[in-house]
Design a protein around this motif. Sequence first.
Motif, mmCIF file in Angstrom:
data_model
loop_
_atom_site.group_PDB
_atom_site.id
_atom_site.type_symbol
_atom_site.label_atom_id
_atom_site.label_comp_id
_atom_site.label_asym_id
_atom_site.label_seq_id
_atom_site.Cartn_x
_atom_site.Cartn_y
_atom_site.Cartn_z
ATOM 1 N N THR A 23 -7.533 -6.223 9.375
ATOM 2 C CA THR A 23 -8.811 -6.231 8.686
ATOM 3 C C THR A 23 -8.655 -5.604 7.308
ATOM 4 O O THR A 23 -8.216 -4.468 7.196
ATOM 5 C CB THR A 23 -9.869 -5.460 9.493
ATOM 6 N N SER A 26 -10.742 -1.939 5.891
ATOM 7 C CA SER A 26 -10.540 -0.817 6.803
ATOM 8 C C SER A 26 -11.179 0.442 6.220
ATOM 9 O O SER A 26 -11.611 0.472 5.067
ATOM 10 C CB SER A 26 -9.045 -0.584 7.019
ATOM 11 N N ARG A 27 -11.225 1.496 7.013
ATOM 12 C CA ARG A 27 -11.836 2.746 6.550
ATOM 13 C C ARG A 27 -11.107 3.292 5.331
ATOM 14 O O ARG A 27 -11.734 3.680 4.338
ATOM 15 C CB ARG A 27 -11.797 3.794 7.678
ATOM 16 N N ASP A 28 -9.774 3.310 5.370
ATOM 17 C CA ASP A 28 -9.013 3.859 4.247
ATOM 18 C C ASP A 28 -9.178 3.003 2.998
ATOM 19 O O ASP A 28 -9.232 3.526 1.882
ATOM 20 C CB ASP A 28 -7.534 3.967 4.621
ATOM 21 N N ILE A 30 -11.840 1.265 2.143
ATOM 22 C CA ILE A 30 -13.170 1.531 1.603
ATOM 23 C C ILE A 30 -13.219 2.892 0.912
ATOM 24 O O ILE A 30 -13.780 3.038 -0.183
ATOM 25 C CB ILE A 30 -14.226 1.433 2.717
ATOM 26 N N LEU A 31 -12.637 3.913 1.532
ATOM 27 C CA LEU A 31 -12.610 5.240 0.916
ATOM 28 C C LEU A 31 -11.832 5.223 -0.390
ATOM 29 O O LEU A 31 -12.252 5.814 -1.392
ATOM 30 C CB LEU A 31 -11.991 6.249 1.884
ATOM 31 N N CYS A 34 -13.905 3.545 -3.120
ATOM 32 C CA CYS A 34 -14.962 4.391 -3.692
ATOM 33 C C CYS A 34 -14.382 5.471 -4.604
ATOM 34 O O CYS A 34 -14.897 5.708 -5.704
ATOM 35 C CB CYS A 34 -15.773 5.029 -2.567
ATOM 36 N N CYS A 145 -2.755 -0.981 2.823
ATOM 37 C CA CYS A 145 -4.049 -1.368 3.391
ATOM 38 C C CYS A 145 -4.296 -2.867 3.343
ATOM 39 O O CYS A 145 -5.266 -3.349 3.936
ATOM 40 C CB CYS A 145 -5.192 -0.654 2.657
ATOM 41 N N PRO A 203 -11.844 12.924 3.704
ATOM 42 C CA PRO A 203 -11.515 12.050 4.833
ATOM 43 C C PRO A 203 -10.164 11.358 4.701
ATOM 44 O O PRO A 203 -9.581 10.925 5.699
ATOM 45 C CB PRO A 203 -12.666 11.031 4.842
ATOM 46 N N LEU A 204 -9.640 11.244 3.472
ATOM 47 C CA LEU A 204 -8.330 10.627 3.270
ATOM 48 C C LEU A 204 -7.177 11.615 3.406
ATOM 49 O O LEU A 204 -6.008 11.209 3.389
ATOM 50 C CB LEU A 204 -8.267 9.981 1.884
ATOM 51 N N ARG A 207 -4.001 11.082 5.717
ATOM 52 C CA ARG A 207 -3.078 10.044 5.246
ATOM 53 C C ARG A 207 -2.358 10.472 3.977
ATOM 54 O O ARG A 207 -1.178 10.190 3.780
ATOM 55 C CB ARG A 207 -3.853 8.753 4.997
#
Length: 419
Positions: A23, A26-28, A30-31, A34, A145, A203-204, A207
Amino acid sequence: MPSVAASPVAPVGRPASPEPPQTLLSRDFILLFCMTMFCNSFIAVFYCFEQWLETMTISPNWRGVLLSSMFAMVLLFRPLASVYLLRRGKLLAMAISIVISSCVMLAYTYVGGPHAIGLIWVLRIVQGIALAVFSSCTVAVLVSCIPKGQSARGFAIFSLTMLLPYSIIPAAAEPILPLLGGEAGLFAISALLGIPSLLMLIPLAPRLRTPEMPSEDGGGLSRRALWQSVSHSGLFFVYMACLTFSIMTILAIFFIKGLCSVTGAHPAWFFSIYTLTIILVRLAGSNRLDTLPRYRVTLLCSLVLTFCMLGLAWGPLWAFVPLTCLYGLGLGLLYPLLAAAVYDRSTPDTRSINSNVMMATFDASGMLAPLIGGMVVDAGFGYRGVFTATAISVGLCGCCMLADRLRMSLRERKQNAEL
């Protein structure tokens, strides 16, 4: 348009992260999207930088030097950042680079007096180094990603991190510039955007703490690897197309306000219209970008963009809006297709170095374009002459892609003859 922080490029070495997800959003991703969008706002506010320098009675040649110096630092320091930072955790490096960029934006308000040129030069150099560190770390996460087979779509969507600031900031800033005390006040206000960028690091963090591992053959962004990629990858003409295309976009961004002061058009309309057009093109057609006939579309887009640049420079005022829409359409298709050409024509082992060379062409354009624009203005050709130069540049982009197509055809014929 492409930006040095948002351009698609693979990190030096192979990431320790798992295989790319299937996908794209993914969350990463999108973060990262932004965070990069907020940081790219530090670049978008410089749409009025050349005009600010003019109000300080700085000569055109010096204006070109000051504009290009930040990108020159990115060109010089991105390889160093790739080699020395990506093998370590990226969290601290990204946090420091965001803080430094915010402080530099605040410092522009204190520039003045007989040493203004020197002070601005120092600030541009510092900001360029910070940008090199940030973008090198950012793209390391970006490439991991992007799922296989979605390269053009991933690059197209992520390029919105630059387009969105350009669609909002000039339109919002032009009416309030007098209230902010001029361009320097706008730069200072933009420093606040560093706060949400820092918040995105939280949140990142897991990683970003993971260091990038060097490739098994010890490959880095060495001079030998760079020369091998340029001379033996078969992508030389594609790299030149990326360079000439990006020169056009940089010249348009930095000198459109000057051109509008001559033609009577509104510079905020230019940024809003072309960026919104690109956004619509990429959101509506991102799923089809990887299926387009790339050579035909890139050549057509080059011709359209050449026509648009000449029309903006010499056409009537009523043509400003439709030409800007056409400019956005051509830009929205051409950039992801050029980037995907490098990505897809590279093997997994060479994708890293080939993408870094492509990134270097974008950095080089940021350094060369303002110098070209400053020399054209200083030679007496004015802002119309600058936009004539942009037409020549994107025309060369099309010529480079045509030369690449001819080279590929000749190689295919040779291989068939040998069989």
